[in-house]
Design a protein around this motif. Sequence first.
Motif, PDB file in Angstrom:
ATOM      1  N   GLU A  38       0.828  -1.207   0.000  1.00  0.00           N
ATOM      2  CA  GLU A  38       0.000   0.000   0.000  1.00  0.00           C
ATOM      3  C   GLU A  38       0.864   1.259   0.000  1.00  0.00           C
ATOM      4  O   GLU A  38       0.628   2.187  -0.777  1.00  0.00           O
ATOM      5  CB  GLU A  38      -0.928   0.016   1.216  1.00  0.00           C
ATOM      6  CG  GLU A  38      -1.851   1.237   1.234  1.00  0.00           C
ATOM      7  CD  GLU A  38      -2.699   1.323   2.481  1.00  0.00           C
ATOM      8  OE1 GLU A  38      -3.914   1.523   2.365  1.00  0.00           O
ATOM      9  OE2 GLU A  38      -2.130   1.194   3.591  1.00  0.00           O
ATOM     10  N   ASN A  39       1.885   1.290   0.861  1.00  0.00           N
ATOM     11  CA  ASN A  39       2.742   2.474   0.922  1.00  0.00           C
ATOM     12  C   ASN A  39       3.503   2.671  -0.388  1.00  0.00           C
ATOM     13  O   ASN A  39       3.591   3.782  -0.906  1.00  0.00           O
ATOM     14  CB  ASN A  39       3.723   2.346   2.087  1.00  0.00           C
ATOM     15  CG  ASN A  39       4.429   3.658   2.389  1.00  0.00           C
ATOM     16  OD1 ASN A  39       3.836   4.601   2.901  1.00  0.00           O
ATOM     17  ND2 ASN A  39       5.713   3.729   2.051  1.00  0.00           N
ATOM     18  N   ARG A  40       4.021   1.600  -0.954  1.00  0.00           N
ATOM     19  CA  ARG A  40       4.748   1.696  -2.227  1.00  0.00           C
ATOM     20  C   ARG A  40       3.838   2.218  -3.338  1.00  0.00           C
ATOM     21  O   ARG A  40       4.261   2.988  -4.201  1.00  0.00           O
ATOM     22  CB  ARG A  40       5.345   0.338  -2.608  1.00  0.00           C
ATOM     23  CG  ARG A  40       6.514  -0.096  -1.720  1.00  0.00           C
ATOM     24  CD  ARG A  40       7.370  -1.151  -2.415  1.00  0.00           C
ATOM     25  NE  ARG A  40       6.588  -2.315  -2.795  1.00  0.00           N
ATOM     26  CZ  ARG A  40       6.438  -3.406  -2.038  1.00  0.00           C
ATOM     27  NH1 ARG A  40       7.013  -3.452  -0.837  1.00  0.00           N
ATOM     28  NH2 ARG A  40       5.716  -4.424  -2.460  1.00  0.00           N
ATOM     29  N   PHE A  41       2.576   1.790  -3.318  1.00  0.00           N
ATOM     30  CA  PHE A  41       1.618   2.226  -4.335  1.00  0.00           C
ATOM     31  C   PHE A  41       1.386   3.729  -4.247  1.00  0.00           C
ATOM     32  O   PHE A  41       1.436   4.436  -5.261  1.00  0.00           O
ATOM     33  CB  PHE A  41       0.299   1.478  -4.164  1.00  0.00           C
ATOM     34  CG  PHE A  41      -0.812   1.984  -5.045  1.00  0.00           C
ATOM     35  CD1 PHE A  41      -0.895   1.591  -6.373  1.00  0.00           C
ATOM     36  CD2 PHE A  41      -1.770   2.876  -4.551  1.00  0.00           C
ATOM     37  CE1 PHE A  41      -1.909   2.068  -7.190  1.00  0.00           C
ATOM     38  CE2 PHE A  41      -2.790   3.356  -5.366  1.00  0.00           C
ATOM     39  CZ  PHE A  41      -2.863   2.955  -6.685  1.00  0.00           C
ATOM     40  N   TYR A  42       1.161   4.241  -3.057  1.00  0.00           N
ATOM     41  CA  TYR A  42       0.770   5.645  -2.917  1.00  0.00           C
ATOM     42  C   TYR A  42       1.934   6.624  -3.081  1.00  0.00           C
ATOM     43  O   TYR A  42       1.708   7.775  -3.470  1.00  0.00           O
ATOM     44  CB  TYR A  42       0.083   5.870  -1.579  1.00  0.00           C
ATOM     45  CG  TYR A  42      -1.355   5.401  -1.568  1.00  0.00           C
ATOM     46  CD1 TYR A  42      -2.304   5.985  -2.392  1.00  0.00           C
ATOM     47  CD2 TYR A  42      -1.761   4.369  -0.729  1.00  0.00           C
ATOM     48  CE1 TYR A  42      -3.628   5.551  -2.399  1.00  0.00           C
ATOM     49  CE2 TYR A  42      -3.081   3.934  -0.715  1.00  0.00           C
ATOM     50  CZ  TYR A  42      -4.012   4.528  -1.555  1.00  0.00           C
ATOM     51  OH  TYR A  42      -5.312   4.096  -1.558  1.00  0.00           O
ATOM     52  N   ILE A  43       3.153   6.210  -2.810  1.00  0.00           N
ATOM     53  CA  ILE A  43       4.256   7.174  -2.947  1.00  0.00           C
ATOM     54  C   ILE A  43       4.937   7.121  -4.316  1.00  0.00           C
ATOM     55  O   ILE A  43       5.846   7.891  -4.587  1.00  0.00           O
ATOM     56  CB  ILE A  43       5.324   6.980  -1.842  1.00  0.00           C
ATOM     57  CG1 ILE A  43       6.068   5.653  -2.005  1.00  0.00           C
ATOM     58  CG2 ILE A  43       4.718   7.103  -0.457  1.00  0.00           C
ATOM     59  CD1 ILE A  43       7.282   5.522  -1.086  1.00  0.00           C
ATOM     60  N   GLN A  44       4.452   6.243  -5.205  1.00  0.00           N
ATOM     61  CA  GLN A  44       5.155   6.076  -6.488  1.00  0.00           C
ATOM     62  C   GLN A  44       4.901   7.205  -7.473  1.00  0.00           C
ATOM     63  O   GLN A  44       5.679   7.414  -8.391  1.00  0.00           O
ATOM     64  CB  GLN A  44       4.790   4.735  -7.120  1.00  0.00           C
ATOM     65  CG  GLN A  44       3.355   4.629  -7.608  1.00  0.00           C
ATOM     66  CD  GLN A  44       3.055   3.293  -8.250  1.00  0.00           C
ATOM     67  OE1 GLN A  44       3.705   2.900  -9.217  1.00  0.00           O
ATOM     68  NE2 GLN A  44       2.096   2.567  -7.708  1.00  0.00           N
TER      69      GLN A  44
END
Length: 305
Positions: A15-21
């Motif tokens: 989830e974190n990787r998705f939103y900060i990409q």
Amino acid sequence: MTKYLPEGKVFNSPENRFYIQSADHMAEAMAKGIILEGHAVMCTTEHDLVVELPFGKGIIPRTEGAVGISEGTTRDIALLSRVNKTVCFKVNDIITDEKGVTAILSRRAAQEECLEKYISKLQCGDVIPAKVTHLEPFGAFVDIGCGLPSLIPIDAISVSRISHPNDRFFNGQDIYAAVKNISGERICLTHKELLGTWQQNASIFSAGETVGGVIRSVEPYGIFIELAPNLAGLAEPKEGVSAGQAASVYIKALIPEKMKVKLIIVDVFENLCFPSKINYFISSGRLNKWEYSTKESSKTMVSIF
């Protein structure tokens, strides 16, 4: 409540990787009020934190760096010490100009949400995850959620006495702790109750075994040697032995009615080991009462929550 974890625990989550990409995904996180994490790479002369992002950079203005900065109850060292570490934040704005894309972030907002929705709801006895942030002679400071600090006093770390918290912990270590008392927004923790009773620890060992230990204190009448964080035994006096050394010891007897372990020192040498991995007997739930002592013993050691 489990989403309010110590900083660094969600950095590599899908989830974190998705939103900060990307800026678009981060705008979605802003609209949903999601708490994200990134890597702080610098603290400016104005004490703004710069966060590295795949599509640009993030800025956490000084007053948004932590709860208490604006009021002066939190010192700026709390910001400087986050450099080269993971920080949590909520997204306040995304700006695109000729210099690129800059996200305006707030760690304070993430901490305020954590206080309101998680920490304010904790009760004495709750067992929670924590991360060791720094160690002082009097205890261990830990992150209990979104970078918010709490303290485990040195005498609450283990039943076996230690000279300094670094005998048991290291910075960055993930641990569990139990809420001992609450005073307003201040949470004080304890750790020893999660490491097992005398009987639970003694059941790991048997008379006749030779095992490793750490010398914790040298007294005129004998030498106390830790076999586990919540179990120590006594060996006869021996010259040339000092606290902190490692030892191999022969277990002569385990005596539940006296909560004693009789040992014979086989060898003593310098302790070059990193703090051992902690084996928890309890890692979740809520404690009401914890009794270390055995049923056979006349001595009582009890923690009431």
